[in-house]
Design a protein around this motif. Sequence first.
Motif, PDB file in Angstrom:
ATOM      1  N   LEU A 155       0.831  -1.133   0.045  1.00  0.00           N
ATOM      2  CA  LEU A 155      -0.024   0.015   0.003  1.00  0.00           C
ATOM      3  C   LEU A 155       0.870   1.389  -0.077  1.00  0.00           C
ATOM      4  CD1 LEU A 155      -2.908   0.737  -0.050  1.00  0.00           C
ATOM      5  CD2 LEU A 155      -2.693   0.962   2.736  1.00  0.00           C
ATOM      6  N   ASP A 156       0.975   1.921  -1.044  1.00  0.00           N
ATOM      7  CA  ASP A 156       1.611   3.437  -1.160  1.00  0.00           C
ATOM      8  C   ASP A 156       0.414   4.326  -1.461  1.00  0.00           C
ATOM      9  OD1 ASP A 156       0.773   2.733  -3.888  1.00  0.00           O
ATOM     10  OD2 ASP A 156       2.783   2.727  -4.850  1.00  0.00           O
ATOM     11  N   LYS A 157      -0.579   4.218  -1.180  1.00  0.00           N
ATOM     12  CA  LYS A 157      -1.790   5.389  -1.375  1.00  0.00           C
ATOM     13  C   LYS A 157      -2.859   5.309  -0.013  1.00  0.00           C
ATOM     14  CE  LYS A 157      -2.319   2.148  -4.396  1.00  0.00           C
ATOM     15  NZ  LYS A 157      -2.882   1.626  -5.782  1.00  0.00           N
ATOM     16  N   ALA A 158      -3.556   6.253   0.103  1.00  0.00           N
ATOM     17  CA  ALA A 158      -4.653   6.412   1.051  1.00  0.00           C
ATOM     18  C   ALA A 158      -5.552   5.694   0.386  1.00  0.00           C
ATOM     19  CB  ALA A 158      -4.961   7.767   1.129  1.00  0.00           C
ATOM     20  N   LEU A 159      -6.073   4.437   1.077  1.00  0.00           N
ATOM     21  CA  LEU A 159      -7.049   3.331   0.934  1.00  0.00           C
ATOM     22  C   LEU A 159      -7.990   3.308   2.103  1.00  0.00           C
ATOM     23  CD1 LEU A 159      -7.885   1.597  -1.643  1.00  0.00           C
ATOM     24  CD2 LEU A 159      -6.704  -0.251  -0.576  1.00  0.00           C
ATOM     25  N   THR A 160      -9.179   2.988   1.711  1.00  0.00           N
ATOM     26  CA  THR A 160     -10.497   2.629   2.650  1.00  0.00           C
ATOM     27  C   THR A 160     -10.871   1.234   2.276  1.00  0.00           C
ATOM     28  OG1 THR A 160     -10.951   5.014   3.175  1.00  0.00           O
ATOM     29  CG2 THR A 160     -12.536   3.139   3.730  1.00  0.00           C
ATOM     30  N   ILE A 161     -11.049   0.447   3.287  1.00  0.00           N
ATOM     31  CA  ILE A 161     -11.566  -0.972   2.922  1.00  0.00           C
ATOM     32  C   ILE A 161     -12.765  -0.920   3.827  1.00  0.00           C
ATOM     33  CG2 ILE A 161     -11.116  -3.359   2.725  1.00  0.00           C
ATOM     34  CD1 ILE A 161      -8.235  -2.930   2.330  1.00  0.00           C
ATOM     35  N   ARG A 162     -13.893  -0.935   3.445  1.00  0.00           N
ATOM     36  CA  ARG A 162     -15.049  -0.866   4.061  1.00  0.00           C
ATOM     37  C   ARG A 162     -16.131  -2.107   3.970  1.00  0.00           C
ATOM     38  NH1 ARG A 162     -17.833   4.391   2.896  1.00  0.00           N
ATOM     39  NH2 ARG A 162     -16.177   5.155   4.109  1.00  0.00           N
ATOM     40  N   GLY A 163     -16.644  -2.468   5.058  1.00  0.00           N
ATOM     41  CA  GLY A 163     -17.794  -3.474   4.634  1.00  0.00           C
ATOM     42  C   GLY A 163     -18.903  -2.927   4.365  1.00  0.00           C
ATOM     43  N   ALA A 164     -19.772  -3.459   3.352  1.00  0.00           N
ATOM     44  CA  ALA A 164     -21.247  -2.803   3.207  1.00  0.00           C
ATOM     45  C   ALA A 164     -22.411  -3.508   3.901  1.00  0.00           C
ATOM     46  CB  ALA A 164     -21.508  -2.809   1.663  1.00  0.00           C
ATOM     47  N   PHE A 165     -22.059  -4.265   5.110  1.00  0.00           N
ATOM     48  CA  PHE A 165     -23.234  -4.968   5.598  1.00  0.00           C
ATOM     49  C   PHE A 165     -24.179  -4.098   6.251  1.00  0.00           C
ATOM     50  CE2 PHE A 165     -20.818  -3.725   9.390  1.00  0.00           C
ATOM     51  CZ  PHE A 165     -21.847  -4.169  10.487  1.00  0.00           C
ATOM     52  N   GLU A 166     -25.353  -4.407   6.356  1.00  0.00           N
ATOM     53  CA  GLU A 166     -26.598  -3.720   6.589  1.00  0.00           C
ATOM     54  C   GLU A 166     -26.855  -4.354   8.155  1.00  0.00           C
ATOM     55  OE1 GLU A 166     -29.968  -3.800   4.117  1.00  0.00           O
ATOM     56  OE2 GLU A 166     -28.747  -2.698   2.547  1.00  0.00           O
ATOM     57  N   GLU A 167     -27.682  -3.516   9.057  1.00  0.00           N
ATOM     58  CA  GLU A 167     -27.958  -3.820  10.390  1.00  0.00           C
ATOM     59  C   GLU A 167     -28.371  -5.290  10.555  1.00  0.00           C
ATOM     60  OE1 GLU A 167     -28.184  -2.857  14.218  1.00  0.00           O
ATOM     61  OE2 GLU A 167     -27.829  -1.451  12.902  1.00  0.00           O
ATOM     62  N   GLY A 168     -28.018  -6.114  11.124  1.00  0.00           N
ATOM     63  CA  GLY A 168     -28.545  -7.373  11.202  1.00  0.00           C
ATOM     64  C   GLY A 168     -27.779  -8.385  10.155  1.00  0.00           C
ATOM     65  N   GLY A 169     -26.928  -7.848   9.271  1.00  0.00           N
ATOM     66  CA  GLY A 169     -26.026  -8.724   8.510  1.00  0.00           C
ATOM     67  C   GLY A 169     -24.818  -9.149   8.993  1.00  0.00           C
ATOM     68  N   HIS A 170     -23.905  -9.653   8.250  1.00  0.00           N
ATOM     69  CA  HIS A 170     -22.582 -10.064   8.686  1.00  0.00           C
ATOM     70  C   HIS A 170     -21.524  -9.455   7.932  1.00  0.00           C
ATOM     71  CE1 HIS A 170     -25.217 -13.881   9.290  1.00  0.00           C
ATOM     72  NE2 HIS A 170     -24.553 -13.962  10.020  1.00  0.00           N
ATOM     73  N   GLN A 171     -20.487  -9.290   8.957  1.00  0.00           N
ATOM     74  CA  GLN A 171     -19.395  -8.335   8.231  1.00  0.00           C
ATOM     75  C   GLN A 171     -18.740  -9.250   7.122  1.00  0.00           C
ATOM     76  OE1 GLN A 171     -16.825  -7.322  11.363  1.00  0.00           O
ATOM     77  NE2 GLN A 171     -17.833  -5.345  11.797  1.00  0.00           N
ATOM     78  N   PRO A 172     -18.366  -8.462   6.140  1.00  0.00           N
ATOM     79  CA  PRO A 172     -17.262  -9.446   5.204  1.00  0.00           C
ATOM     80  C   PRO A 172     -16.140  -9.750   6.047  1.00  0.00           C
ATOM     81  CG  PRO A 172     -17.081  -7.056   4.670  1.00  0.00           C
ATOM     82  CD  PRO A 172     -18.330  -7.336   5.643  1.00  0.00           C
ATOM     83  N   THR A 173     -15.501 -11.058   5.814  1.00  0.00           N
ATOM     84  CA  THR A 173     -14.308 -11.437   6.276  1.00  0.00           C
ATOM     85  C   THR A 173     -13.297 -11.846   5.483  1.00  0.00           C
ATOM     86  OG1 THR A 173     -15.748 -12.868   7.911  1.00  0.00           O
ATOM     87  CG2 THR A 173     -13.426 -13.582   7.948  1.00  0.00           C
ATOM     88  N   ILE A 174     -11.876 -11.063   5.969  1.00  0.00           N
ATOM     89  CA  ILE A 174     -10.770 -11.355   5.035  1.00  0.00           C
ATOM     90  C   ILE A 174      -9.924 -12.289   5.599  1.00  0.00           C
ATOM     91  CG2 ILE A 174      -8.696  -9.955   4.143  1.00  0.00           C
ATOM     92  CD1 ILE A 174     -10.633  -7.405   4.424  1.00  0.00           C
ATOM     93  N   PHE A 175      -9.205 -13.270   4.865  1.00  0.00           N
ATOM     94  CA  PHE A 175      -8.378 -14.044   5.188  1.00  0.00           C
ATOM     95  C   PHE A 175      -7.018 -14.007   4.346  1.00  0.00           C
ATOM     96  CE2 PHE A 175     -12.483 -16.522   5.842  1.00  0.00           C
ATOM     97  CZ  PHE A 175     -12.224 -17.029   7.013  1.00  0.00           C
ATOM     98  N   PHE A 176      -6.067 -14.203   4.760  1.00  0.00           N
ATOM     99  CA  PHE A 176      -4.735 -14.000   4.046  1.00  0.00           C
ATOM    100  C   PHE A 176      -3.843 -15.289   4.216  1.00  0.00           C
ATOM    101  CE2 PHE A 176      -4.653 -11.851   8.295  1.00  0.00           C
ATOM    102  CZ  PHE A 176      -3.394 -12.242   8.510  1.00  0.00           C
ATOM    103  N   THR A 177      -3.125 -15.476   3.371  1.00  0.00           N
ATOM    104  CA  THR A 177      -2.409 -16.879   3.179  1.00  0.00           C
ATOM    105  C   THR A 177      -0.790 -16.533   3.200  1.00  0.00           C
ATOM    106  OG1 THR A 177      -2.345 -16.950   0.814  1.00  0.00           O
ATOM    107  CG2 THR A 177      -4.006 -18.165   1.974  1.00  0.00           C
TER     108      THR A 177
END
Length: 758
Positions: free
Chosen positions: A503-525
């Motif tokens: 990352l060499d820039k300003a970056l936002t990573i945001r979940g789009a989940f709604e109330e009662g939903g689930h957060q997106p999950t990030i795995f890394f290998t």
Amino acid sequence: MMMTRLCLVLVAVWCSSAPALAESYLVRTQAEYSEIAKSVEAGDVIILADGEWRDFEMVITGEGSSDSPITITAENRGEVILTGQSSLRIGGQFIVVDGLVFKDGYSPRGEVVSFRRTKQDIASHSRVTQVVIDNFSKPDRYESDYWVGIYGKNNRFDHNHMVGKTNKGVTLAVRLDSEESRDNGHLIDHNYFGPRPVLGSNGGETLRIGTSRYSMFNSNSIVENNIFDRTDGEVEIISSKSGGNVFRGNVFLRSRGTLTLRHGDNSVVERNVFLGGGKDYTGGIRVINRGQIVRDNYIEGMRGTGFSSALAVMNGVPNSPVNRYVQVEGAVIENNTVIDSRRITLGAGADEERSAPPIDSTFKNNLLGGLEDDTFIEVDADISGLAFADNRVAAGNIHSAAAQYMRQAPVEMERAANGLLYPVDPALASIGAPRDLSPVTLDQVGVEWYEKPGNAAVFGSSGRVIEVAPGEDTLVDAALAAHDGDVLLLSDGEYIANRTIPLDKALTIRGAFEEGGHQPTIFFTRPTLVELKDGGNLQLANLTIDGALAPDSVGNSAIRTTTYPIKSNMLIEMDGVTVRGLIVNKSFNVLTLGKSALADRVSIKNSNFADITGAIVSAAAETEDFGQYNVEYLDIVSSNFANIGEAIANVYRGGRDESTFGPFVTFANNNLAGVGLAATNTVGASLNLHGVQIADIERNMVAASSPFRIVHTVGTPRTSVIENQFAATPSFILEELNYEGDHRAVLDGNVFTGSDEQ
């Protein structure tokens, strides 16, 4: 070689024209330049062709005259770009350099622009004007250089633009290390000193005149009508370390630190305007040494205290060596306005060493106004050596030792046409700053053809929101393709990153989940999900990071800085983030800030962390005790931590240097359970703050965890530990390394159950 003779070319850069017989040469290559530069005479002009001049160590010397200088200029101002490893050295006399831009590189030498070709060939009666130095910093923030070094006599540096110095070393230094460079009469005027980020170390001054070694000599330099805009490098914006200097008509905008009369005698600070805008640690003028005159200055909106007060008159060291603090003697401080500011400090820095109070000095006709919630005029030492007369305090509390000398009463103020506040009552016309101040404006300094930096937002500044679907490497691909300021919006699902995101820039990573939903999950290998590089800033919100697929590698960290030096400061924010399962090895951190990296701010709020073997924030890479550190502001609030092996925050700032403000830590309204108990936790604490200058630790709930450890090292740290509740957790570990007496932390309302009580 291409040589072009142009007739009667007028270059209006020395307020005079080259005579009709002077030669004018347009050069297109470094070889052509070097050949012509060997034989230039008074009145000659060398014109650099527009374009990029890479790795150009430019040298000019010769014997011009007052009415026929030797001139180096751009074919078109701003279109000649010196890049790569480039520099400029000037010798001889009556040399003018005009219209160049240094960017996208750094100097291979100790200076970008030097008014000295060699130690024997020093410039005099020479001028650098309309030159830009933009982010031309060495890659390692702790490798030192000057952007401008002024030697010799009667040189002028004017209408230049300097912005973004990120490495150690003064932006502009006047050098007195030879007899030929003393009593110099230099003029430094109408320059734009643009934002200089916090260095996180000593050596971040914007302007310095002299050094402690040569401070017994007069420089007699004039610094006038410049603007210092957000020059936040360290405690001293300007460091005057010589005698006889004049600082007149300068404007300081939202700049942390002060104009400091650090060494040397008989300097004058007059008719300057300081506008802090309520920004942390903005300050005005700090007075040290003998015969200093501080008059007719206007100071508004400062929030600094101590050494960064709106006005600080320091205590000195008896029989002080040249590198310490000479007692204030014979100072005249008169007709200054200080309003809407947090602190004026008299006898600042008083301690066992600095035990010599100000003497034979006057403090009169000043108009003063502070904030209502704190002591405005603080007295730290004997002030009987200050003669007070006709000062008016419009607002703010006064220390009892000074109250007898000050008349305190409200003052109705209104803004005049010059933008400054003055009393309405004609009877008060003789106190405070004069009404004929005319602060220099941004369009009057620097260059017209190069944009001055604004206040653009970091995150989301591009206005682009990019939807990213779940899957393998979809997030990585989107991050690599993103522009500075983009937002990546993740929908519900799993994201697997098989490559580390550089990352060499300003970056936002945001979940789009709604109330009662689930957060997106990030795995890394890979051992790291995000590697912050130069220019990198990261904002995470409403998502989960899971370490279940991470490999068992030494030094794993979900987010870390690159192993290479990072010039730029960074921002890291987490809001509504869950991090879990970082357990594959013994010290798996969430965030690791490495060597030569500085975060302006790390902010964690409304987040959850569980089952992590390492630290949440490791900011302890700078262990050489040089006063360097890795994070300026650390805010951890309203978050939950369970089964964390090492400290939630490990922050280290060693040494005794007093040239920086931070770090600052806020740790409040958090819940901790089972934190800091791993055998790998060498600091033995769930929260480890070493050398932190200001810490607010409030209203946390802590259960079955290792203790909080607070080590004070330098200065006057302020730590408050208030209304925390501890269950089955040992009491605090408190240490003072350089202070005789009880630990200075304020402990109040803390409750311990099931363990030692505090």
